[in-house]
Design an enzyme around this catalytic site. Sequence first.
Site, mmCIF file in Angstrom:
data_model
loop_
_atom_site.group_PDB
_atom_site.id
_atom_site.type_symbol
_atom_site.label_atom_id
_atom_site.label_comp_id
_atom_site.label_asym_id
_atom_site.label_seq_id
_atom_site.Cartn_x
_atom_site.Cartn_y
_atom_site.Cartn_z
ATOM 1 N N GLY A 136 -4.710 -3.959 6.216
ATOM 2 C CA GLY A 136 -3.059 -2.799 6.992
ATOM 3 C C GLY A 136 -3.361 -2.609 7.827
ATOM 4 N N LYS B 259 -3.016 5.120 -2.751
ATOM 5 C CA LYS B 259 -4.206 6.267 -2.178
ATOM 6 C C LYS B 259 -4.196 6.876 -3.107
ATOM 7 C CE LYS B 259 -3.688 4.239 1.894
ATOM 8 N NZ LYS B 259 -5.224 3.351 3.076
ATOM 9 N N ASP C 228 -7.251 3.275 -3.112
ATOM 10 C CA ASP C 228 -7.393 3.260 -1.777
ATOM 11 C C ASP C 228 -8.245 4.634 -1.113
ATOM 12 O OD1 ASP C 228 -9.085 2.823 0.674
ATOM 13 O OD2 ASP C 228 -6.992 1.955 1.791
ATOM 14 N N LYS D 247 -1.245 -1.187 -4.061
ATOM 15 C CA LYS D 247 -2.629 -0.408 -3.916
ATOM 16 C C LYS D 247 -2.013 1.157 -4.141
ATOM 17 C CE LYS D 247 -5.146 -0.150 0.348
ATOM 18 N NZ LYS D 247 -5.588 -0.406 1.150
ATOM 19 N N LYS E 51 -9.752 -6.348 8.633
ATOM 20 C CA LYS E 51 -8.888 -6.574 9.570
ATOM 21 C C LYS E 51 -9.225 -6.601 10.473
ATOM 22 C CE LYS E 51 -6.976 -1.978 6.842
ATOM 23 N NZ LYS E 51 -7.633 -0.192 6.917
ATOM 24 N N GLU F 246 -11.259 1.132 -2.616
ATOM 25 C CA GLU F 246 -11.918 1.015 -2.149
ATOM 26 C C GLU F 246 -12.081 2.020 -1.148
ATOM 27 O OE1 GLU F 246 -8.198 -0.729 0.115
ATOM 28 O OE2 GLU F 246 -8.928 -0.585 1.917
ATOM 29 N N SER G 229 1.001 -1.080 0.069
ATOM 30 C CA SER G 229 -0.133 0.475 0.031
ATOM 31 C C SER G 229 0.725 0.998 0.378
ATOM 32 C CB SER G 229 -0.374 0.070 1.607
ATOM 33 O OG SER G 229 -1.442 1.244 1.405
ATOM 34 N N ASP H 16 -13.901 -0.975 3.205
ATOM 35 C CA ASP H 16 -12.559 -0.948 4.348
ATOM 36 C C ASP H 16 -13.913 -0.618 5.921
ATOM 37 O OD1 ASP H 16 -10.308 -0.774 6.285
ATOM 38 O OD2 ASP H 16 -9.212 0.398 4.810
#
Length: 375
Positions: free
Chosen positions: A294, A167, A192, A165, A266, A217, A139, A242
């Site tokens: 995570g 952001k 995400d 991934k 998670k 996400e 990520s 998430d």
Amino acid sequence: MQLARLTFYRVRMPLQHPFETSFGRMTHRECIVVEAEDEAGHIGWGECPADRDPGYAYETTGTAWHILQEFLAPAALQTPLNDEAPAADFQRRVRAVRGHPMAKAGLEMALWDLHGRRTGRSLRALLGGVQERVPVGVSIGLQPSTDALVRRVGDFLALGYRRIKIKIKPGRDVGEVAAVRRAFPDTPLQVDANSAYTLETARALKPLDDFNLLLIEQPLAEDDLWDHHKLQAEFRTPICLDESIVAPRHARQALEMDAARVINIKQGRVGGLLNAVAIHNLAQAQGVPVWCGGMLETGIGRAANLALASLPNFTLPGDISATDRYYARDITRERFTLNADGTITVPDAPGLGITVDRSALAAYTLRSTRLTPPA
Ligand code: OSB
Ligand code: MG
């Protein structure tokens, strides 16, 4: 099993690289480490992933400290926990504590580790895991520029990560994805947003449907399933939730209303490993893929995430990167490394399968407190 002692450590560790998301920039990570000892001297470790700031979730190290000390620890210490299922017994005892899933997860994890050590079984075996190694991704936080992002993606691919991934946030979304896709046309890629959009502003993300992303996400608010349902109806790319899923019920409702087609699990966010497995099972029954998220965990939480991700319906690579992606010095003696095939090996020693480096733990501890059973 009667607990003889519970010790909480509020820990602050420097990150190898600052981690920036739509909710803020982190240079250090805080968490609460839980140590549970039984009367025979067996020790179990847990990690509560609440951060210093309430940016990702409302829980913080401060609120979790309070809830653990005042409510969760007394419930766990009161009388002997069921020998066969201490984690389930603990969760029954704290059902009247509303919310605070990360605080509950931290203590629950220590009970799993302790249970595994007492019975000589690995957490993977206890949870019903089937994989010996699990595929993982990385990520990547928001970078100072699009060029820097493309370079960083290239660096992680060169290390062997199989899925990337990135952001995103408003204004730093379609352009970044387009640049990464241009440079890496075939890399499994996902984004995400950490709740940075509204139903209206998320329409700007529509071009993402043409970049062959694995998923988008958590674009919308953490307490909103309905608008995610509306957004999913407009997108071909699967929406993955998430923040919005903090209990099995939310997972069931999200799938029923087609608010998500993938779930990020998670164990901290959903209140522990028991709930995490329940969500896994529920999604599996409906043919919905899940993956393990995570929270920049230490080796303690990382070991738990690996055991969880070894369950059969974790079919997408997890946000479980190698130790050196996060920390120069971790608090476990074990350092997790990436195998040549883009996997990380699941520990198979009893419990979490880790040993805590007490001098590293002490070096990072801001404060600690110890609780014992009532006299
Ligand atoms: O939204 O998945 C998230 C880290 C902290 C809080 C929230 C998130 C993340 C990550 C990093 O994306 C995942 C990891 O590598 O541990
Ligand atoms: Mg996320």
